[in-house]
Design a protein around this motif. Structure first.
Motif, PDB file in Angstrom:
ATOM      1  N   THR A   8       0.832  -1.204   0.000  1.00  0.00           N
ATOM      2  CA  THR A   8       0.000   0.000   0.000  1.00  0.00           C
ATOM      3  C   THR A   8       0.863   1.250   0.000  1.00  0.00           C
ATOM      4  N   ARG A   9       1.888   1.240   0.811  1.00  0.00           N
ATOM      5  CA  ARG A   9       2.804   2.390   0.876  1.00  0.00           C
ATOM      6  C   ARG A   9       3.509   2.598  -0.465  1.00  0.00           C
ATOM      7  N   VAL A  10       3.977   1.500  -1.068  1.00  0.00           N
ATOM      8  CA  VAL A  10       4.648   1.577  -2.373  1.00  0.00           C
ATOM      9  C   VAL A  10       3.713   2.155  -3.421  1.00  0.00           C
ATOM     10  N   LEU A  11       2.457   1.719  -3.433  1.00  0.00           N
ATOM     11  CA  LEU A  11       1.514   2.212  -4.440  1.00  0.00           C
ATOM     12  C   LEU A  11       1.254   3.703  -4.263  1.00  0.00           C
ATOM     13  N   VAL A  12       1.063   4.132  -3.020  1.00  0.00           N
ATOM     14  CA  VAL A  12       0.827   5.562  -2.770  1.00  0.00           C
ATOM     15  C   VAL A  12       2.041   6.381  -3.201  1.00  0.00           C
ATOM     16  N   ILE A  13       3.240   5.899  -2.857  1.00  0.00           N
ATOM     17  CA  ILE A  13       4.463   6.608  -3.253  1.00  0.00           C
ATOM     18  C   ILE A  13       4.568   6.698  -4.770  1.00  0.00           C
ATOM     19  N   ALA A  14       4.328   5.575  -5.459  1.00  0.00           N
ATOM     20  CA  ALA A  14       4.425   5.560  -6.921  1.00  0.00           C
ATOM     21  C   ALA A  14       3.437   6.530  -7.545  1.00  0.00           C
ATOM     22  N   ILE A  15       2.225   6.581  -6.992  1.00  0.00           N
ATOM     23  CA  ILE A  15       1.197   7.482  -7.534  1.00  0.00           C
ATOM     24  C   ILE A  15       1.602   8.939  -7.333  1.00  0.00           C
ATOM     25  N   VAL A  16       2.042   9.291  -6.131  1.00  0.00           N
ATOM     26  CA  VAL A  16       2.388  10.695  -5.846  1.00  0.00           C
ATOM     27  C   VAL A  16       3.597  11.130  -6.667  1.00  0.00           C
ATOM     28  N   VAL A  17       4.583  10.236  -6.795  1.00  0.00           N
ATOM     29  CA  VAL A  17       5.790  10.585  -7.566  1.00  0.00           C
ATOM     30  C   VAL A  17       5.428  10.876  -9.019  1.00  0.00           C
ATOM     31  N   ALA A  18       4.664   9.985  -9.657  1.00  0.00           N
ATOM     32  CA  ALA A  18       4.277  10.212 -11.051  1.00  0.00           C
ATOM     33  C   ALA A  18       3.366  11.419 -11.174  1.00  0.00           C
ATOM     34  N   PHE A  19       2.495  11.622 -10.180  1.00  0.00           N
ATOM     35  CA  PHE A  19       1.591  12.779 -10.186  1.00  0.00           C
ATOM     36  C   PHE A  19       2.388  14.079 -10.219  1.00  0.00           C
ATOM     37  N   ILE A  20       3.474  14.127  -9.422  1.00  0.00           N
ATOM     38  CA  ILE A  20       4.318  15.330  -9.395  1.00  0.00           C
ATOM     39  C   ILE A  20       4.881  15.617 -10.788  1.00  0.00           C
ATOM     40  N   ALA A  21       5.418  14.574 -11.434  1.00  0.00           N
ATOM     41  CA  ALA A  21       6.027  14.762 -12.750  1.00  0.00           C
ATOM     42  C   ALA A  21       4.988  15.171 -13.793  1.00  0.00           C
ATOM     43  N   PHE A  22       3.820  14.530 -13.767  1.00  0.00           N
ATOM     44  CA  PHE A  22       2.791  14.844 -14.761  1.00  0.00           C
ATOM     45  C   PHE A  22       2.164  16.212 -14.497  1.00  0.00           C
ATOM     46  N   LEU A  23       1.980  16.559 -13.212  1.00  0.00           N
ATOM     47  CA  LEU A  23       1.380  17.848 -12.882  1.00  0.00           C
ATOM     48  C   LEU A  23       2.256  18.992 -13.375  1.00  0.00           C
ATOM     49  N   LEU A 114      11.926   9.729 -12.323  1.00  0.00           N
ATOM     50  CA  LEU A 114      10.767   9.481 -11.471  1.00  0.00           C
ATOM     51  C   LEU A 114       9.795   8.453 -12.027  1.00  0.00           C
ATOM     52  N   VAL A 115       9.290   8.681 -13.248  1.00  0.00           N
ATOM     53  CA  VAL A 115       8.209   7.833 -13.755  1.00  0.00           C
ATOM     54  C   VAL A 115       8.643   6.381 -13.962  1.00  0.00           C
ATOM     55  N   PRO A 116       9.776   6.103 -14.650  1.00  0.00           N
ATOM     56  CA  PRO A 116      10.173   4.694 -14.794  1.00  0.00           C
ATOM     57  C   PRO A 116      10.404   4.007 -13.452  1.00  0.00           C
ATOM     58  N   SER A 117      10.984   4.740 -12.510  1.00  0.00           N
ATOM     59  CA  SER A 117      11.268   4.138 -11.207  1.00  0.00           C
ATOM     60  C   SER A 117       9.995   3.870 -10.425  1.00  0.00           C
ATOM     61  N   SER A 118       9.000   4.756 -10.574  1.00  0.00           N
ATOM     62  CA  SER A 118       7.750   4.539  -9.842  1.00  0.00           C
ATOM     63  C   SER A 118       7.026   3.294 -10.349  1.00  0.00           C
ATOM     64  N   LEU A 119       6.998   3.105 -11.657  1.00  0.00           N
ATOM     65  CA  LEU A 119       6.384   1.891 -12.199  1.00  0.00           C
ATOM     66  C   LEU A 119       7.201   0.647 -11.848  1.00  0.00           C
ATOM     67  N   ALA A 120       8.519   0.752 -11.935  1.00  0.00           N
ATOM     68  CA  ALA A 120       9.371  -0.382 -11.597  1.00  0.00           C
ATOM     69  C   ALA A 120       9.194  -0.778 -10.133  1.00  0.00           C
ATOM     70  N   LEU A 121       8.940   0.192  -9.265  1.00  0.00           N
ATOM     71  CA  LEU A 121       8.718  -0.084  -7.850  1.00  0.00           C
ATOM     72  C   LEU A 121       7.456  -0.920  -7.661  1.00  0.00           C
ATOM     73  N   ILE A 122       6.422  -0.624  -8.429  1.00  0.00           N
ATOM     74  CA  ILE A 122       5.191  -1.423  -8.368  1.00  0.00           C
ATOM     75  C   ILE A 122       5.466  -2.851  -8.823  1.00  0.00           C
ATOM     76  N   ILE A 123       6.149  -2.983  -9.958  1.00  0.00           N
ATOM     77  CA  ILE A 123       6.439  -4.314 -10.505  1.00  0.00           C
ATOM     78  C   ILE A 123       7.254  -5.141  -9.512  1.00  0.00           C
ATOM     79  N   ALA A 124       8.189  -4.491  -8.820  1.00  0.00           N
ATOM     80  CA  ALA A 124       9.078  -5.202  -7.908  1.00  0.00           C
ATOM     81  C   ALA A 124       8.387  -5.632  -6.620  1.00  0.00           C
ATOM     82  N   ASN A 125       7.286  -4.965  -6.246  1.00  0.00           N
ATOM     83  CA  ASN A 125       6.669  -5.230  -4.946  1.00  0.00           C
ATOM     84  C   ASN A 125       5.316  -5.916  -5.017  1.00  0.00           C
TER      85      ASN A 125
END
Length: 475
Positions: A8-23, A114-125
């Protein structure tokens, strides 16, 4: 920490990180007139404020994926967050255009991590059975950045300052860094692949030289050494990049991916389609503010319909594309968007939004929704599942670089002035690029054998689940 709490923590982190880049990409277009009004520099500064970010982001996003795999997702993510925070502050306090442009280039380099790492974090966890749902939630939440961005950017510009558009990034970044502490550090990767540093340098020099020439030729002319020398260096570097990637042991851009017909044709279509998407959505907010007299907030709201329709209808068209095959939607969608931009040729002074702009924006949004998910499906479906990550990264890079080049070319299109006639030229060029993208799709894309329909008589068929529309429009 339990495994579920960690996920859950990983997913929230991944979402916020990508959100920052896209925003950040979603708000900048709305702030450009205010930036130019304070710092000067005209259309050239506005182009560089966007393209400096896209240049390093597009050139380094593939390298960032390799760095994430080699040195650890959490480590690269932290580096990217610290870099994005520092460069956001520099952008916010910049007192002249040159400082802003340099800071934006460095911000793009940090954003690439940011974005590749956030998705990779989801895949890894997340286990394979849960990855699709997690990525779907990631996509849904990060897409909201494109809805919130124009309005938030407009409000910040109108009520406070354009500088807050950048400074506000520090708050969510600080929150994410705190959330990451319980995750610990990455384990060393003993099998890490060699990083393609030479490919990255050649890519940056090649794109940087050509983009510099395209932007500055409007001010200096093609016969100026400050224009034609970077142009020549850029072209030579791009040729050298392709030659190097063909022989590199661990290439940043695996050219073997392009042996798949749908991957090659889909990325060629992506080039034309996203060049048009970003050109049109760059020019319109500037025109509405500087010529039409709209406030930043109203300009943000005025350009919201395409993104809203993409969010509302994108998944539905993705399902249809999965059922009937992507070819029809990748052909018809860009042509529908082209019709939408041609409808905006009615623009004149004084600007009457509801009948000169709004109808075209509705049609543009409908066409974008038809295009994006089927395009992503066609490209990712053309590569082996084990290479889907690099396939998606390549397509993201193509889309961003296409937008980079089209925005760099706007000075040539409008002859240096984005007035009514200049905007109409942009709309025509945008429509032409979209039609080319549609034709490329019709000629090049093939539906999967089990789902190939006749366009005139579509027959339902089963298909794999349609990938989430990761490659939506970027700024």
């Amino acid at each position: 920490m339990t495994r579920m709490d960690r996920r859950t923590r990983v997913l929230v982190i991944a979402i916020v990180v990508a959100f920052i880049a896209f925003l950040d990409g979603a708000v900048i277009n709305i702030a450009l007139p205010a930036i130019e009004a304070e710092l000067g520099g005209g259309l050239t500064l506005q182009q560089w404020a966007v393209d400096a970010y896209l240049l390093t982001l597009g050139a380094l996003i593939l390298l960032a994926g390799s760095l994430s795999d080699s040195f650890g997702r959490l480590r690269i993510l932290r580096i990217g967050l610290y870099g994005f925070a520092v460069t956001s502050v520099v952008c916010a306090i910049a007192m002249d255009g040159a400082v802003l442009v340099v800071a934006r280039a460095l911000q793009g380099a940090a954003g690439a991590l940011l974005v590749p790492s956030s998705l990779a974090l989801i895949i890894a966890n997340f286990p394979a059975a849960e990855q699709g749902r997690a990525i779907g939630r990631w996509t849904a939440w990060t897409t909201s950045a494109f809805l919130i961005g124009p309005i938030l950017g407009g409000v910040l510009v109108d009520l406070v300052s354009w500088r807050l558009v950048f400074a506000i990034n520090v708050v969510p970044i600080a929150a994410v860094l705190v959330m990451m502490r319980p995750l610990g550090r990455d384990e060393p990767n003993p099998d890490r692949a060699r990083v393609d540093w030479l490919g990255a340098v050649l890519g940056v020099v090649g794109l940087g030289g050509t983009v510099f020439a395209l932007i500055e030729q409007g001010r200096l002319g093609w016969d100026d050494p400050l224009v034609y020398i970077p142009a020549v260096v850029g072209v030579v570097a791009l040729v050298a990049f392709v030659l190097w990637e063909r022989r590199a042991a661990a290439p940043m851009l695996p050219l073997t991916l392009f042996r798949a017909r749908n991957f090659a044709a889909g990325n060629l279509a992506t080039w034309f389609i996203y060049a048009a998407f970003m050109l049109g959505l760059f020019a319109l907010p500037i025109f509405l503010q500087e010529v039409g007299g709209f406030s930043a907030t109203l300009a943000g709201v005025a350009t919201l319909p395409p993104t809203a329709l993409l969010v509302l209808l994108g998944a539905w068209f993705g399902t249809l594309g999965g059922r009937y095959g992507p070819r029809f939607f990748m052909t018809a969608g860009p042509i529908v968007v082209a019709v939408g931009y041609l409808l905006t040729l009615m623009i004149d002074l004084p600007v009457q939004y509801w009948w000169q702009v709004f109808p075209g924006m509705i049609v543009v949004g409908l066409g974008m929704a038809m295009t994006v998910a089927p395009l992503t499906s066609a490209i990712l479906g053309a590569v082996e599942p084990s290479r889907a990550g690099i396939g998606s990264a390549v397509n993201n890079a193509v889309a961003r670089i296409a937008g980079l080049v089209s925005i760099a070319s706007i000075g040539v299109i409008v002859a240096g002035q984005l007035d009514v006639d200049g905007y109409r030229r942009v709309a025509i060029v945008t429509a032409a690029l979209l039609v080319v993208g549609g034709v490329v799709s019709w000629i090049g894309i093939r539906n999967p054998a089990a789902t190939a329909p006749d366009v005139g008589a579509v027959q339902p068929a089963t298909s794999a689940e349609t990938p989430a529309p990761e490659d939506r429009p970027r700024s």
